[in-house]
Design an enzyme around this catalytic site. Structure first.
Site, PDB file in Angstrom:
ATOM      1  N   TYR A 155      48.878  47.267  -3.001  1.00 24.59           N
ATOM      2  CA  TYR A 155      47.686  47.741  -2.316  1.00 24.59           C
ATOM      3  C   TYR A 155      47.690  49.257  -2.243  1.00 24.59           C
ATOM      4  O   TYR A 155      47.855  49.855  -1.188  1.00 24.59           O
ATOM      5  CB  TYR A 155      47.558  47.081  -0.927  1.00 24.59           C
ATOM      6  CG  TYR A 155      47.198  45.622  -1.048  1.00 24.59           C
ATOM      7  CD1 TYR A 155      45.904  45.246  -1.376  1.00 24.59           C
ATOM      8  CD2 TYR A 155      48.155  44.628  -0.887  1.00 24.59           C
ATOM      9  CE1 TYR A 155      45.564  43.905  -1.528  1.00 24.59           C
ATOM     10  CE2 TYR A 155      47.821  43.289  -1.047  1.00 24.59           C
ATOM     11  CZ  TYR A 155      46.525  42.938  -1.362  1.00 24.59           C
ATOM     12  OH  TYR A 155      46.187  41.618  -1.522  1.00 24.59           O
ATOM     13  N   GLU A 192      44.123  33.020  -7.771  1.00 19.71           N
ATOM     14  CA  GLU A 192      44.755  33.344  -6.486  1.00 19.71           C
ATOM     15  C   GLU A 192      43.690  33.732  -5.463  1.00 19.71           C
ATOM     16  O   GLU A 192      42.847  34.585  -5.728  1.00 19.71           O
ATOM     17  CB  GLU A 192      45.768  34.478  -6.627  1.00 19.71           C
ATOM     18  CG  GLU A 192      46.536  34.728  -5.329  1.00 19.71           C
ATOM     19  CD  GLU A 192      47.725  35.662  -5.506  1.00 19.71           C
ATOM     20  OE1 GLU A 192      48.634  35.622  -4.666  1.00 19.71           O
ATOM     21  OE2 GLU A 192      47.746  36.436  -6.498  1.00 19.71           O
TER      22      GLU A 192
END
Length: 525
Positions: free
Chosen positions: A256, A498
């Site tokens: 991230y 996912e």
């Protein structure tokens, strides 16, 4: 004589039909003129929640379940038969209780940056559409999921200038394939502080807690006050000790990575203004910080990393509904004009429409987790549509072409319907909704039978299994299709199969908006 009489009668009928025709044409043009005038004026303001759109209500009831699936800690009133308590010792190395919160995606990491974004979006959805959630008995569930995250975020902020932003090691976690209930690996903690600042993650957490303080203000004033206290402290920390957490902690870049912190500072200050009505926060976004970070007039995509579009829409709320001493700000006009530009980019018939779309019209920006951007964009679009309706703004002008609030809602519906099965594959990308949805979701807990005994490594046989998941990850919004609208339903295809918790937040917000129609509240306080 007789011939003359017939000719006279024929003329009388001709005159009568001519007069009748003139009258009909006059009525037609009058009605058309009135309709045209009506089209150019503002649409009626919606009232309380109206008729329920069953499709979106059913989808919302499915979508909220994935938030329960992702919960860590000692579960309360658990309705997910294949989930149990997990992560009970998280935070123990710092003598903190970080057992709550939510696992990020198909793994067991707790990443604070996207988790805080999840909380902010859920709060925003509740504040705008809580009455519509309540109409289909989903408000309590969404509020409960929000509190599960904010409890974690409060505990992750033990002192003014320290915030724990990660639980677990990505390298270790991703080297295992096991149920969260069976985890035995070390769960190290990562923090930002004055020496290793993280303005982006600290400000996003401030936004989450400030927005949530508004959600709980009416039902638990003490908890709301606690959330607001932490939000103010975190914002002050983020603003004073400026720096990106991706620079301070390079390891986070793999998963991230933050592209900047200015958007989060504006986003957090906007939420703090709504939560406090303290004009210093408005001055923050309209002063030098706005000049430095707002990037007015350049549309961006709303996501866990980029908050500018969200801040622009949120601040436009002040322009639409705020008191004149605030809403008349010329700088606020720049935020609303920027929000207009975002909307014009989304409308497919706009002269400035983005060309980043699939053949069927799905906004498509990234091959990894492709559905995040169209769903988040649709969420902003329907909010903006409702702001326009409730404020009686008749039209949105895009380079000389006018659009109505209904056009924005139509765009939002098109994105939602694609997700729910109106696509070339005729597949719902929301797991558990409809007759056809992904069976091989990239999710550890869903892929392993509850009675299986596995350790870190031997669980990989379930990743490689050719059998569908034994447990249905109800409500999971998977990554979604490629640009050519193809989708490979494979557990090893994490790019497409996912799900993530922040995907759930934006789809819950979008579906809540589409469940029915009602006027938005003019003030959150």
């Amino acid at each position: 004589m007789g011939e003359k009489s017939g000719s006279k009668g024929w003329c009388s009928w001709f005159v009568a039909f001519t007069v009748l025709g003139v009258v009909v044409l006059a009525v037609f043009f009058t009605v058309r003129s009135k309709i045209h005038k009506s089209d150019s004026g503002p649409a009626p303001v919606p009232g309380p929640p109206g008729a329920i759109a069953t499709k979106y209500a059913d989808a919302l009831k499915v979508a909220t379940q994935f938030l329960d699936i992702q919960k860590s800690g000692k579960l309360e009133d658990n309705q997910i038969t294949w989930r149990g308590d997990s992560g009970l010792d998280d935070g123990s190395e710092a003598k903190l209780d970080l057992s709550k919160g939510m696992y990020d995606a198909g793994d067991h990491m707790k990443f604070g940056f996207p988790m805080a974004f999840t909380a902010t979006v859920l709060s925003w959805a509740i504040l705008e559409y809580g009455d519509q959630m309540k109409a289909v008995d989903q408000l309590d569930s969404v509020q409960g999921s929000l509190k599960w995250i904010t409890d974690f975020l409060v505990n992750a902020h033990p002192t003014d200038n320290v915030l724990y932003i990660q639980v677990g090691s990505p390298k270790t976690d991703h080297s295992c394939w096991e149920r969260p209930e069976d985890m035995k690996e070390a769960r190290p903690l990562t923090q930002v502080n004055t020496s290793a600042p993280g303005s982006d993650v600290a400000a996003e957490t401030a936004a989450a807690l400030a927005s949530a303080s508004l959600v709980f203000r009416g039902s638990d004033s003490a908890y709301s006050a606690t959330l607001l206290k932490h939000a103010k402290q975190l914002f002050a920390f983020a603003d004073k000790y400026r720096g990106s957490y991706s620079v301070s902690i390079p390891e986070v870049q793999t998963f991230y990575n933050s592209t900047g912190y200015g958007d989060e500072l504006l986003w957090a200050a906007s939420w703090l203004f709504h939560a406090t009505r303290d004009l210093s926060y408005m001055e923050y976004v309209t002063g030098k910080n706005g000049e430095d970070f707002a990037d007015w007039g350049r549309p961006t995509w709303f996501s866990w990393d980029s908050k500018l579009a969200g801040a622009q829409v949120l601040l436009s709320r002040v322009s639409f509904f705020g008191s004149k001493d605030v809403s008349n700000s010329k700088v606020l006009d720049k935020y609303r004009e920027s929000a207009d530009a975002v909307m014009c980019g989304l409308l497919p018939k706009s002269p400035t429409a983005t060309t980043s779309r699939t053949h069927s019209g799905l906004v498509w920006i990234s091959q990894w987790n492709a559905l995040q951007h169209p769903v988040a964009s649709a969420f902003l679009a329907v909010i903006y549509s409702d702001y326009m309706l409730s404020s009686r703004r008749a039209k949105l002008s895009c380079n000389g072409r006018d659009f109505r609030p209904s056009d924005l809602r139509k765009f939002a519906i098109s994105q939602a319907d694609f997700v729910l099965g109106n696509n070339p594959s005729k597949m719902s990308f929301l797991v558990g909704y409809g007759d056809k949805y992904p069976q091989y979701v990239h999710h550890r807990g869903a892929s392993i039978p509850t009675d299986a005994t596995t350790g870190c490594k031997d669980g990989f046989k379930w990743l490689e299994s050719e059998q569908p998941n034994p447990n249905v990850a109800m409500g999971a919004l998977v990554g979604g299709p490629f640009l050519n609208e193809s989708f490979v339903d494979s557990r090893n295809n994490s790019m497409q199969t996912e799900p993530s918790t922040y995907n759930s937040a934006v789809v819950v917000g979008l579906l809540s908006a589409l469940v029915t129609t009602s006027s938005v509240t003019q003030s959150f306080t």
